[in-house]
Design a protein around this motif. Structure first.
Motif, mmCIF file in Angstrom:
data_model
loop_
_atom_site.group_PDB
_atom_site.id
_atom_site.type_symbol
_atom_site.label_atom_id
_atom_site.label_comp_id
_atom_site.label_asym_id
_atom_site.label_seq_id
_atom_site.Cartn_x
_atom_site.Cartn_y
_atom_site.Cartn_z
ATOM 1 N N ILE A 158 0.818 -1.209 0.000
ATOM 2 C CA ILE A 158 0.000 0.000 0.000
ATOM 3 C C ILE A 158 0.854 1.263 0.000
ATOM 4 O O ILE A 158 0.521 2.261 -0.647
ATOM 5 C CB ILE A 158 -0.993 -0.014 1.186
ATOM 6 C CG1 ILE A 158 -2.196 0.873 0.903
ATOM 7 C CG2 ILE A 158 -0.330 0.373 2.481
ATOM 8 C CD1 ILE A 158 -3.201 0.267 -0.015
ATOM 9 N N GLY A 159 1.995 1.219 0.693
ATOM 10 C CA GLY A 159 2.872 2.393 0.715
ATOM 11 C C GLY A 159 3.458 2.685 -0.655
ATOM 12 O O GLY A 159 3.459 3.833 -1.118
ATOM 13 N N MET A 162 0.680 3.951 -3.037
ATOM 14 C CA MET A 162 0.284 5.336 -2.815
ATOM 15 C C MET A 162 1.373 6.310 -3.254
ATOM 16 O O MET A 162 1.080 7.391 -3.760
ATOM 17 C CB MET A 162 -0.078 5.539 -1.343
ATOM 18 C CG MET A 162 -1.366 4.814 -0.958
ATOM 19 S SD MET A 162 -1.896 5.152 0.731
ATOM 20 C CE MET A 162 -2.374 6.879 0.581
ATOM 21 N N ARG A 188 -9.246 6.549 1.148
ATOM 22 C CA ARG A 188 -8.277 6.230 2.180
ATOM 23 C C ARG A 188 -7.886 4.752 2.093
ATOM 24 O O ARG A 188 -8.225 3.951 2.990
ATOM 25 C CB ARG A 188 -8.839 6.569 3.563
ATOM 26 C CG ARG A 188 -9.052 8.064 3.787
ATOM 27 C CD ARG A 188 -9.427 8.355 5.232
ATOM 28 N NE ARG A 188 -8.469 7.790 6.170
ATOM 29 C CZ ARG A 188 -7.334 8.377 6.533
ATOM 30 N NH1 ARG A 188 -6.990 9.552 6.012
ATOM 31 N NH2 ARG A 188 -6.528 7.789 7.399
ATOM 32 N N GLN A 190 -5.141 3.441 2.620
ATOM 33 C CA GLN A 190 -4.229 3.078 3.707
ATOM 34 C C GLN A 190 -4.973 2.507 4.907
ATOM 35 O O GLN A 190 -4.374 1.820 5.748
ATOM 36 C CB GLN A 190 -3.384 4.289 4.126
ATOM 37 C CG GLN A 190 -4.152 5.428 4.770
ATOM 38 C CD GLN A 190 -4.673 6.453 3.779
ATOM 39 O OE1 GLN A 190 -4.915 6.134 2.612
ATOM 40 N NE2 GLN A 190 -4.835 7.691 4.231
ATOM 41 N N ASP A 191 -6.280 2.745 4.996
ATOM 42 C CA ASP A 191 -7.066 2.210 6.115
ATOM 43 C C ASP A 191 -7.222 0.696 6.041
ATOM 44 O O ASP A 191 -7.689 0.076 7.003
ATOM 45 C CB ASP A 191 -8.455 2.851 6.141
ATOM 46 C CG ASP A 191 -8.411 4.313 6.564
ATOM 47 O OD1 ASP A 191 -7.345 4.771 7.028
ATOM 48 O OD2 ASP A 191 -9.442 4.994 6.419
ATOM 49 N N ASP A 194 -2.147 -3.774 3.629
ATOM 50 C CA ASP A 194 -1.719 -4.427 2.389
ATOM 51 C C ASP A 194 -2.756 -5.486 1.989
ATOM 52 O O ASP A 194 -2.656 -6.663 2.350
ATOM 53 C CB ASP A 194 -0.338 -5.078 2.571
ATOM 54 C CG ASP A 194 0.764 -4.043 2.745
ATOM 55 O OD1 ASP A 194 0.515 -2.842 2.524
ATOM 56 O OD2 ASP A 194 1.888 -4.443 3.110
#
Length: 291
Positions: A158-159, A162, A188, A190-191, A194
Motif C-alpha cells: 500500500i505504501g 500510494m 483512504r 491506507q485504512d 496491504d
C-alpha cells in the motif's frame, strides 16, 4: 454521445435476497431514467463457493423481477487471463509482494506485538492488518518459497502504491438516488493495509477483478451498497496506478432485516425464491424495498 453504463454484479454463492433486489432494480431504474445501458456481471472468482445451481437461481430471480440486461453476460471465471496479465504488471513494477504467513502465524505475530504494548491496526471491517515482515524478504527467498509450492497470496504494497499514485485520491460520489449532484470523497486505501489482490491458485481478488471489469466494460456509474463505501478507496488506488478510468459512485442504503442487521445470503434472509414461492409478486418486492 457516450451512453451511461450501469451494472449489477452479484456473486452466485447463495440465494439473492431483498437487498440484491433493491440494488438490481435501482440500477435498472437509473439506466432507464438516463437512457443508459444496464449490464449484468457474474462475479464468480470464488470457484469453491460459487455454483451453477446458485447462478441458475440468480438468473431466475432476476428475470422474475423483470430485470433486463445486455448480452453477453460477463463471468469473471472466464476471464482469469485478463486479471493475470494485470497481476504480472503489478509484480514487474514491484507494487505487490508474495505473503506467506498463515492465519495462525498472523494471529501469533499480532498477539506477541500486543503483549509488548503495541495496538495493532485494523481495517474498517475489523480485520487486523497483515504484518509487514514478508515485504523484507529477499527476492531469492521469495522465489525459493514459491518454487517449493509454499502457500501464499499476492498483497498490494500500500505504501509503494500510494507513492506511485503521487497525489491525493478522491472519487465523485452522488449524494442521492436522483444522481443530480456529486460530492468529492477522500479515498483512504491506507485504512485497509496491504490488501490481497490475488492468490496462488486464482490470479485475482474482488478488488482487482472489479476495477479491471469496470474499465473493460466501460462502466460509467457504479451503484452498489453502503457496505462497500470504504472499499472504494482501495479500488480508486488500483485505478490510479493502473491508469484505468474512474467511474462515479453511489453507495445506496442497505435493506435491513427486522432485527436491524444487514441481510445475508448465508442466513437466507428474505430470499427472493422463498418470497416468490410464498406468493409474492415483483410489485410486492418493489414496495418492500421502497421502490
Amino acid at each position: 454521445m457516450t451512453l451511461l453504463t450501469f451494472r449489477f454484479a452479484p456473486s452466485p454463492n447463495g440465494e439473492l435476497h431483498l437487498g440484491h433486489a433493491y440494488s438490481a432494480l435501482l440500477n435498472q431504474k437509473l439506466a432507464m431514467h438516463t437512457g443508459g445501458r444496464l449490464l449484468l456481471r457474474v462475479e464468480d472468482i470464488d470457484t469453491t463457493r460459487c455454483t451453477p445451481e446458485f447462478e441458475a437461481g440468480m438468473f431466475a430471480d432476476l428475470k422474475w423481477l423483470g430485470l433486463g440486461w445486455e448480452e453477453p453476460v460477463r463471468r469473471q471465471s472466464e476471464h482469469f487471463a485478463d486479471y493475470e496479465a494485470v497481476l504480472e504488471r503489478l509484480i514487474r513494477e514491484e507494487l505487490v509482494y508474495p505473503a506467506f504467513m498463515s492465519r495462525g502465524e498472523i494471529r501469533a505475530f499480532i498477539a506477541d506485538s500486543e503483549r509488548r504494548g503495541r495496538d495493532w491496526p485494523r481495517d474498517p471491517d475489523g480485520v487486523p492488518f497483515y504484518p509487514s515482515a514478508d515485504k523484507a524478504l529477499p527476492v531469492k527467498e521469495r522465489k525459493r518459497r514459491i518454487a517449493e509450492n509454499a502457500p501464499f497470496a499476492w498483497r498490494l504494497d500500500i505504501g509503494a502504491a500510494m507513492a506511485r499514485a503521487g497525489k491525493d485520491l478522491t472519487w465523485a460520489e452522488f449524494t442521492d438516488e436522483t444522481l443530480s449532484a456529486t460530492r468529492p470523497v477522500e479515498a483512504r486505501p491506507q485504512d485497509w493495509g496491504d490488501v490481497i489482490v490475488a492468490r496462488r491458485d486464482i490470479p485475482t481478488s474482488y478488488h482487482l477483478a472489479v476495477v479491471i471489469d469496470d474499465a473493460l466494460q466501460r462502466v460509467s456509474h457504479v451503484v452498489r451498497g453502503q457496505d462497500l463505501f470504504s472499499a472504494t478507496g482501495v479500488q480508486r488506488l488500483l485505478q490510479e496506478i493502473l491508469g484505468l478510468p474512474r467511474p462515479v459512485y453511489f453507495h445506496h442504503r442497505l435493506i435491513l432485516g427486522p432485527d436491524g442487521r444487514k441481510l445475508s445470503k448465508s442466513l437466507r434472509d428474505t430470499g427472493l425464491a422463498a418470497l416468490r414461492e410464498a406468493g409474492a409478486s415483483p410489485d410486492d418486492v418493489r414496495k418492500l424495498v421502497g421502490l
